[in-house]
Design an enzyme around this catalytic site. Structure first.
Site: not given
Length: 342
Positions: A110, A114, A174, A176-177, A216, A245
């Site tokens: 994915n 966010f 994450s 993805n940021t 996390k 994560n």
């Protein structure tokens, strides 16, 4: 029964299937059908971080980013549900497509980024909850906020959710940021965690209740990086850690059509990498509460996470491949494991 539903859902675009599944679960729950189908939740209470967890199996953050389906998901037998990641302001996340199944590997990639409706929306949903288990809230920063100013976003979220959360998780892992993972180490991590700890303690004192703070972390860490994170957790008085994560590594899925898609890889390939992090943290921080997540798709895998050093576990991708009964099956196995250890 789930194998039939899965075959139908897997004919849909993954993100569409995700939405359809949640809406169907919500409808079933409102009709009282979840408990009738799956039975009562497993009772296996455990005291950790000053909280009483009804059982050792939780839902990982990411599946219900806005707490829109908190009660329905909780009814699947989870002892705790973590919602988010939430940011101060609503944001759409990354462009679609951003969710990919790697069914051969029991994995998902994915790059949501966010996507959420903002912290105010989530807080109102959590206030209305009827779910009797514990609720964790996972907080992050907006894409439009620079990494240098990330602390302000985390503080905004912490202040907003403190009154309704049973615990709060600081997500710095994450992939993805852009730039977020740079906050995981050394001086940058200390500069984030110390003010959050200070503000949370002040909020605790004002509210007359203690809300544990967790962090996390990613599975893509060297031994030296793990040691740095462990040191920061200790120095800044954090109450626990969620390991881990998603991963940016692709070796385990090399050759798959989606292997090179940008984003975080979750599911079966993360099982051993997350266990490595858990074992290392347990060695360095023998008394630290650890929530183990990554690649749990069977009761045996849940037990292995505990054996690696976790106190509790969380599910996500395993639910997609194995179905909603997985939570109760894992909770039963962990209750039996705890009984064997006594």
């Amino acid at each position: 029964m789930y194998s039939l539903a899965r075959s139908l859902l897997f004919n849909l675009d993954p993100e569409t299937a995700h939405g359809v599944s949640l809406r169907a679960l919500e409808s079933l729950h409102r009709a009282g059908g979840v408990e009738r189908l799956f039975g009562p939740a497993v009772s296996d209470p455990v005291e950790l971080m000053g909280l009483r967890f009804p059982n050792r199996v939780g839902l990982a953050a990411g599946l219900d980013k806005n707490a829109d389906h908190l009660d329905a998901l909780g009814a699947l037998g989870f002892g705790f549900v973590e919602v988010g990641t939430v940011t101060p302001k609503a944001q759409p996340g990354n462009a679609k497509p951003r969710l990919f199944r790697l069914a051969k590997h029991g994995a998902i990639i994915n790059r949501f980024g966010f996507n959420n409706q903002g912290v105010a929306h989530l807080v109102e949903n959590v206030k209305r909850r009827r779910y009797a288990g514990l609720v964790g809230i996972n907080i992050g920063k907006n894409l439009s906020t620079s990494v240098d100013d990330a602390l302000s976003d985390y503080l905004t979220c912490l202040e907003a959710v403190h009154g309704v959360a049973d615990y709060v998780t600081v997500n710095v892992s994450s992939p993805n940021t852009p730039g977020l993972r740079t906050l995981q180490f050394g001086a940058q991590l200390d500069a984030l965690l110390a003010p959050l700890r200070e503000r949370c303690t002040a909020l605790d004192e004002s509210a007359g209740r203690r809300v544990p703070l967790l962090i996390k972390i990613a599975p893509d860490m060297s031994d030296e990086e793990i040691a740095l994170v462990a040191q920061s957790i200790t120095q800044n008085g954090f109450d626990g850690v969620i390991a881990t994560n998603t991963t940016v590594e692709r070796e385990a899925v090399a050759g798959h059509a989606h292997a090179e898609e940008a984003g975080g890889l979750s599911g079966r390939p993360v099982f051993e990498p997350s266990n490595r992090i858990i074992r290392a943290l347990r060695q360095k921080l023998p008394d630290l509460p650890i929530i183990g997540v990554g690649g749990i798709d069977s009761p045996a895998k849940a037990r292995a996470k505990i054996e690696a050093g976790a106190d509790l576990v969380q599910l996500y991708s395993g639910l997609i491949y194995e179905g909603p009964g997985l939570a109760r099956h894992c909770a039963k196995a962990l209750a039996e494991q705890a009984g064997e250890a006594r």
